[in-house]
Design an enzyme around this catalytic site. Structure first.
Site, PDB file in Angstrom:
ATOM      1  N   GLU A 119       0.840  -1.188   0.000  1.00  0.00           N
ATOM      2  CA  GLU A 119       0.000   0.000   0.000  1.00  0.00           C
ATOM      3  C   GLU A 119       0.878   1.242   0.000  1.00  0.00           C
ATOM      4  O   GLU A 119       1.838   1.283   0.768  1.00  0.00           O
ATOM      5  CB  GLU A 119      -0.909   0.037   1.238  1.00  0.00           C
ATOM      6  N   GLU A 262      -2.335  -3.821   6.985  1.00  0.00           N
ATOM      7  CA  GLU A 262      -3.418  -4.798   7.154  1.00  0.00           C
ATOM      8  C   GLU A 262      -3.490  -5.867   6.075  1.00  0.00           C
ATOM      9  O   GLU A 262      -4.580  -6.387   5.802  1.00  0.00           O
ATOM     10  CB  GLU A 262      -4.755  -4.043   7.198  1.00  0.00           C
ATOM     11  N   GLU A 296      -5.330  -2.706  12.713  1.00  0.00           N
ATOM     12  CA  GLU A 296      -5.058  -3.566  11.557  1.00  0.00           C
ATOM     13  C   GLU A 296      -6.067  -4.713  11.492  1.00  0.00           C
ATOM     14  O   GLU A 296      -6.527  -5.079  10.422  1.00  0.00           O
ATOM     15  CB  GLU A 296      -3.624  -4.106  11.594  1.00  0.00           C
TER      16      GLU A 296
HETATM   17  N1  ARG Z   1      -3.016   0.990   5.768  1.00  0.00           N
HETATM   18  C1  ARG Z   1      -1.975   1.143   6.746  1.00  0.00           C
HETATM   19  C2  ARG Z   1      -2.672   1.473   8.037  1.00  0.00           C
HETATM   20  O1  ARG Z   1      -3.133   2.526   8.288  1.00  0.00           O
HETATM   21  C3  ARG Z   1      -0.973   2.197   6.407  1.00  0.00           C
HETATM   22  C4  ARG Z   1      -0.083   1.852   5.280  1.00  0.00           C
HETATM   23  C5  ARG Z   1       0.465   3.053   4.647  1.00  0.00           C
HETATM   24  N2  ARG Z   1       1.657   2.796   3.949  1.00  0.00           N
HETATM   25  C6  ARG Z   1       2.237   3.658   3.106  1.00  0.00           C
HETATM   26  N3  ARG Z   1       3.357   3.318   2.590  1.00  0.00           N
HETATM   27  N4  ARG Z   1       1.732   4.780   2.805  1.00  0.00           N
HETATM   28  O2  ARG Z   1      -2.893   0.662   8.825  1.00  0.00           O
HETATM   29 ZN    ZN Z   2      -5.231   1.892   8.644  1.00  0.00          ZN
END
Ligand code: ARG
Ligand code: ZN
Length: 886
Positions: A119, A262, A296
C-alpha cells in the site's frame, strides 16, 4: 504529474486470478505473474494498462504466445497492450533487486529477511500489474528460497502445500480465498519464530493466531497476542463481525515506513507496535500496541472486505478504522472516566497534529481532490479528522443508528471497492435521514470555527444561544459552504449542578453516545442560528461542545471563574478537562505576549487554585488528573497566535510550569509519595493512570533546581522495575534544564545506553529523549547523528533523532541563527536519496513557516528554496513546492 479525483475512470480490464511465483534471492529475485484478465464492460477502452516501477522485464506471454517488443508499449512506468482479447491470460516475468531497495516499498530486506509493503502503490515494484484498488482478484502465491537462510515462507491466506526443492531450496504455496486488491498482497520470508495459539470464535469455529518475530524477541510477543484476541472479540460483540480466515498472522519488522499494514491474513507491523515487555516498553507503548493491533485487525472488514475504489477514498477505510480502534481502546480501559480519558487523548492528537496541518500548506479535504504522490496523503487529516467525521455520524444517529448504517454498508458493499459517498448513503438510508449537507465534511478542508454567543433574560427566564460557523480559506478553496455540525451542550448552575434544557429547537437525546444526562444536541446547519431555551431560572454556565461533538475550534468567551467551575463540576469529563485547557491556554498566551514585550510574568491565583483542587481531589481518576494537569503543548499555543514566536512560547510555558511547581510543591510531593502501585508491573489502565500522575508530579518537582528533589528522579531511575518509570525519571532529569539535573542526567543517560544497547526500540527512546531536550540544539544533534548507533536508513531511528528535534523541540529547531533549519535541510536531502517517503514526512516540519516571526520566516524561505533547487523525489518535491507556494 497531478492526479485528479474527477478524472476517475473504471479499469479497462478486471483481474480474476493471480498466480505468483517468487524465486527469492536478496540480490536478484525472479517473479512470475500469471494473471487472468477479463474486459470490464464498464470501460470503453480495450487496452490493458499495467503499472511497473524499478523492474527488469524478462518477457510477456499473452494467451500462451510470447509478445514481441513491438506488441506492447513500455514508457514512464506504464506497460500498455493495445486491443487485448476479451479474456487475456498474461504471464509476465520480471527481475527485482530487494537488497538495493531502500525505499521499503515493494519487496525489500530487513535484517536479512524479506518483507513487502504494497500500500498504496508498492505492488508495481514487484511486477507489472493493474495496481489500483478497484481491481480485485484471488491470489495464489508460491515462494521458493534457500531453506537455511529463509526457513519461514509466508503469504496471505492458507498454506496449501510445502516441500523440498533441489540445491538446498524449499517452497511453500499459499492461497487466499478472498478477492483482494494488489495493495493487500504480502509475503514474508526468513529466519523468524512465532508465538501461536488456537482461538475459538464466538461461532465456535477455531482459528490459528500467530505473532512472528526474530528469535531474540520471543519474550516480547505476549501483549500483541492478547491484544489480537481482544480485538477479535470486540469486533464480534460491537459490530457482529467475525474473522473470515482460518489463520491470522502478525509479523514484526524493524525497518518499516509506517505503523503497520493490514495485508489480508498477514499483517506486517513496525516492531514498535508489537514488541513489549516491562523492561523495554512503557505504558504508552503497551496502549499503542493494543490500538494498532486492533486497527489492523479491524481493517479486515473496513478496508479489506470492503475496500476503496481509488486512493482519494483512503479515509473511507482509514477514518472508519481509526474510529473503530479508538472505540475499542476506550472500551478496553474500563476505569471510571476511562472512555473520557481516551477521548481526551484522541482530541489532543487531533489538535496537536491535525489542526496545524489543516491550517498550513498541506491542508486537504478528508477526501482530497488531487495529489502528486499518494504516499503524502497518509495524513492526520485522512486518519484522525476522518475518524472524527465517522464519529459525528454516531453522534447524530446514536449508537444504534450508526450500527444500522454499518450493517447496511456491509450488506450492500461486501466484496466491493467503493467511495466515501457510498458510506454516507448507507448511513443516511439505514436511518432514513437526509445527510446531503454532511458531504461537506468530505469535500472541504480547514478547521471550522464555531462562535457561541449567549444572552440570558432574567425576566423571561430564557436563554438564547447564537451559534455561527465559518471556515478559513485553504489551498484551492477560498470559500466554504456551511457544515452540518452536531453541537452538544449542557447547562450548569452557579453551584455546578446540572440544569434542565427546555427548548423546541434542540434534541435532548438520552441515547447520545458518551454524554451525561442533560446534554442537548443542536444541529448547526446554517451560517448562523439562534435557539432559545425556556424555563432557565438563573444565568447558567454553559458547557459547550461536550465530548468534542465536532472537530471544530470553539470561540466562546468564558471568564476564568466560569472555566474553573466547569473544570471542577462539569458532568462531562471531556469538558472538565477542556475547561482546564482553555484556562491554561488563555494565560499561556497572555504570558507569551508578556515575554515578547518584556513585561513582568505573573500567574493569577484562579489558575493555581484550580490546579490545586484537581490535584487534591482524590475522587478523580488519576489518569484524568494527569491529563488535566498537563499544560497545552507549545504547538497548541502557537496555533492560537497570529505570528508565532517559538522562543517566547517556550519561555512562557516554562514559566508556568515553574510557577505551578513552586506553588504546589507540597501537593506534588505528597502525590508523588502517596501513590502506591501494586507490584509486579502491569500495564493495565488503572496502574498506568497512577504512574502517569505520579510521573507528572515528578516532572513538576524537577522544575525547581533543588538537589534533594532531583535525587528523587535518580532514585526512581535506579530502582525502576519497568520502562515507564525509568523513562519518566530520565526524561524529567534530562528536560529539567538546570545544572544539577544535567550532571545527574548524564550519568543515567550513559547507563541507559549501556543497559539497552541491544534493544533497538529502547535506543530509539534514548535518541528521542535527547533530541527533544530544550537544552540541545543543532550542534548536539550533529554529535548524536555521528553516534555509531545512528542511521538514517532505519525509519524508527531517523524519526527518533531528526523528527524528534525538528517536530518536538520548538525553540531549538526554530533557533534564530538558522542552525535548526540547516540541520533539517541536510537531513531531508540525504534521506530523499534513501527513502523519499520518510524525507517527505520530514519536509512537513515547516508547512506553517509563513506564520512565524519575520526573521524566521525569511530564513525558512531561504532554506526551502535551497532544498527546492536540488533534484527531489516526487514525494519530497510535492511537499516542498506546496509549502513554497503559500
Ligand atoms: N493501511 C496502513 C494502516 O493505516 C498504512 C499503510 C500506509 N503505507 C504507506 N506506505 N503509505 O494501517
Ligand atoms: Zn489503517
Amino acid at each position: 504529474k497531478t492526479v485528479y479525483r474527477k478524472n476517475y475512470t473504471p479499469p479497462s480490464f478486471l483481474a480474476n486470478t493471480v498466480d505468483l511465483t517468487f524465486d527469492l534471492d536478496p540480490s536478484q529475485t525472479r517473479v512470475t505473474a500469471k494473471t487472468e484478465l477479463i474486459h470490464n464492460p464498464q470501460s470503453k477502452s480495450t487496452d490493458i494498462v499495467l503499472y511497473g516501477e524499478d523492474l527488469e522485464l524478462v518477457g510477456i506471454l499473452l494467451n500462451g504466445r510470447k509478445l514481441a517488443a513491438g506488441e506492447y508499449a513500455l514508457e514512464n512506468g506504464l506497460l500498455r497492450i493495445t486491443k487485448a482479447p476479451e479474456v487475456t491470460r498474461l504471464e509476465i516475468e520480471t527481475l527485482i533487486c530487494p537488497d538495493k531497495n531502500t525505499t521499503l516499498m515493494g519487496l525489500y530486506l530487513s535484517n536479512g529477511n524479506f518483507f513487502t509493503q504494497c500500500e498504496a502503490e508498492g505492488f508495481r515494484k514487484i511486477t507489472y500489474f493493474p495496481d489500483r484498488p478497484d481491481v480485485m482478484a484471488k491470489y495464489t502465491v508460491t515462494l521458493k528460497a534457500n531453506k537455511k537462510q529463509f526457513p519461514v515462507l509466508l503469504s496471505n491466506g492458507n498454506l496449501v502445500e510445502e516441500g523440498a526443492l533441489p540445491r538446498g531450496r524449499h517452497y511453500a504455496k499459499w492461497e487466499d480465498p478472498f478477492n483482494k486488491p494488489s495493495y493487500l498482497f504480502a509475503i514474508v520470508a526468513g529466519k523468524l519464530v512465532c508465538q501461536e495459539e488456537t482461538f475459538t470464535l464466538a461461532s465456535g469455529r477455531k482459528v490459528l493466531l500467530q505473532v512472528w518475530v526474530e528469535k531474540g524477541n520471543l519474550d516480547k510477543t505476549a501483549h500483541a497476542m492478547e491484544s489480537l484476541k481482544h480485538s477479535i472479540r470486540w469486533d464480534e460483540e460491537r459490530y457482529g463481525l467475525e474473522l473470515d480466515l482460518d489463520r491470522f498472522m502478525i509479523v514484526a519488522v524493524g525497518d518499516f515506513n509506517m505503523g503497520a499494514m493490514e495485508n489480508k491474513g498477514l499483517n506486517i507491523f513496525n516492531t514498535r507496535y508489537v514488541l513489549a515487555n516491562p523492561r523495554i516498553a512503557t505504558d504508552v507503548d503497551y496502549a499503542n500496541i493494543e490500538s494498532v493491533v486492533g486497527h489492523e485487525y479491524f481493517h479486515n472488514w473496513t478496508g479489506n472486505r470492503v475496500t476503496c475504489r481509488d486512493w482519494f477514498q483512503l479515509s473511507l477505510k482509514e477514518g472508519l478504522t481509526v474510529f473503530r480502534d479508538q472505540e475499542f481502546s476506550a472500551d478496553r480501559i474500563g476505569t471510571k472516566d476511562g472512555r473520557a480519558v481516551k477521548r481526551i487523548e484522541d482530541v489532543r492528537t487531533l489538535r496537536q497534529h491535525q489542526f496545524p496541518e489543516d491550517a498550513g500548506a498541506m491542508a486537504h479535504p478528508v477526501r482530497p481532490d488531487s495529489y502528486e504522490e499518494i504516499n503524502n496523503f497518509y495524513t492526520v487529516t485522512i486518519y484522525e479528522k476522518g475518524a472524527e467525521v465517522v464519529r459525528m455520524y454516531q453522534t447524530l444517529l446514536g449508537r444504534e443508528g450508526f450500527r444500522k448504517g454499518m450493517d447496511l454498508y456491509f450488506q450492500r458493499h461486501d466484496g466491493q471497492a467503493v467511495t466515501c459517498s457510498d458510506f454516507l448513503a448507507a448511513m443516511a438510508d439505514a436511518n432514513k435521514q437526509d445527510l446531503t449537507q454532511f458531504e461537506n465534511w468530505y469535500s472541504q478542508a480547514g478547521t471550522p470555527r464555531v462562535k457561541l454567543r449567549t444572552r440570558y433574560n432574567k425576566k423571561a427566564q430564557s436563554l438564547s444561544l447564537t451559534l455561527s460557523q465559518s471556515c478559513p480559506p485553504t489551498p484551492e478553496q477560498a470559500k466554504k459552504r456551511p457544515f452540518l455540525i452536531p453541537f452538544a451542550f449542557g447547562l450548569l448552575d452557579a453551584k455546578g449542578k446540572s440544569m434542565v434544557v427546555n427548548s423546541h429547537d434542540v434534541t435532548v437525546r438520552k441515547k447520545l453516545a458518551d454524554a451525561p444526562s442533560g446534554t442537548a444536541l443542536v444541529q448547526l446547519t446554517r451560517k448562523s442560528q439562534t435557539i432559545t431555551l425556556t424555563g432557565v431560572p438563573e444565568k447558567p454556565v454553559i458547557s459547550a461542545l461536550r465530548n468534542f461533538s465536532a472537530p471544530v475550534i470553539l470561540e466562546y468567551d468564558q471568564s476564568d471563574e466560569e472555566l474553573a467551575l466547569l473544570l471542577s463540576a462539569d458532568p462531562d469529563a471531556f469538558n472538565r478537562w477542556d475547561a482546564g485547557q482553555r484556562l491554561a491556554l488563555r494565560h499561556l498566551l497572555r504570558l507569551t505576549h508578556a515575554v515578547q514585550h518584556k513585561e513582568a510574568l505573573e500567574l493569577p491565583s484562579t489558575l493555581v487554585e484550580a490546579y490545586r483542587s484537581v490535584l487534591a481531589n482524590d475522587s478523580l481518576d488519576p489518569a484524568f488528573q494527569a491529563l488535566a494537569l498537563t499544560l497545552p503543548s507549545e504547538i497548541m499555543i502557537a496555533e492560537e497566535m497570529k505570528e508565532i514566536d517559538p522562543q517566547a512560547i517556550v519561555q512562557a510555558r516554562h514559566f508556568m510550569l515553574q510557577t505551578l511547581s513552586h506553588s504546589l510543591q507540597d501537593e506534588w510531593l505528597k502525590t508523588y509519595q502517596t501513590i502506591r502501585i501494586p507490584a509486579p508491573y502491569s500495564p493495565e489502565p488503572d496502574n498506568a493512570g497512577k504512574r502517569s500522575l505520579r510521573n507528572l508530579a515528578l516532572s513538576y518537582l524537577m522544575e525547581g533546581d533543588d538537589k534533594k528533589l532531583m535525587q528523587l528522579a535518580v532514585t526512581q531511575y535506579d530502582n525502576a522495575d519497568n520502562m515507564t518509570d525509568r523513562m519518566a525519571a530520565l526524561t524529567a532529569l534530562t528536560h529539567a534544564g538546570n545544572l544539577t539535573s544535567k550532571k545527574m542526567a548524564e550519568r543515567c543517560l550513559r547507563h541507559f545506553y549501556r543497559e539497552f544497547r541491544l534493544e533497538a526500540l529502547v535506543i530509539d527512546k534514548w535518541f528521542a529523549l535527547q533530541a527533544t531536550s530544550p537544552e540541545n540544539g543543532a550542534p548536539e544533534m550533529r554529535k548524536l547523528a555521528d553516534h555509531p548507533a545512528f542511521t538514517l536508513k532505519n525509519p524508527n531511528r531517523a524519526r527518533s533523532l531528526v523528527f524528534g528535534f525538528c517536530m518536538n523541540n520548538m525553540a531549538q529547531f526554530h533557533a534564530t541563527d538558522g542552525s535548526g533549519y540547516d540541520f533539517w535541510a541536510e537531513n531531508i536531502l540525504e534521506l530523499d536519496r534513501i527513502n523519499p517517503q520518510i524525507a517527505a514526512r520530514l519536509s512537513r516540519a515547516l508547512t506553517q513557516y509563513n506564520r512565524f516571526k519575520p526573521e524566521l520566516k525569511k530564513r525558512a524561505r531561504k532554506t526551502l528554496k535551497h532544498i527546492a533547487s536540488r533534484k527531489l523525489s516526487r514525494d519530497t518535491g510535492e511537499i516542498i513546492n506546496k509549502i513554497l507556494a503559500t
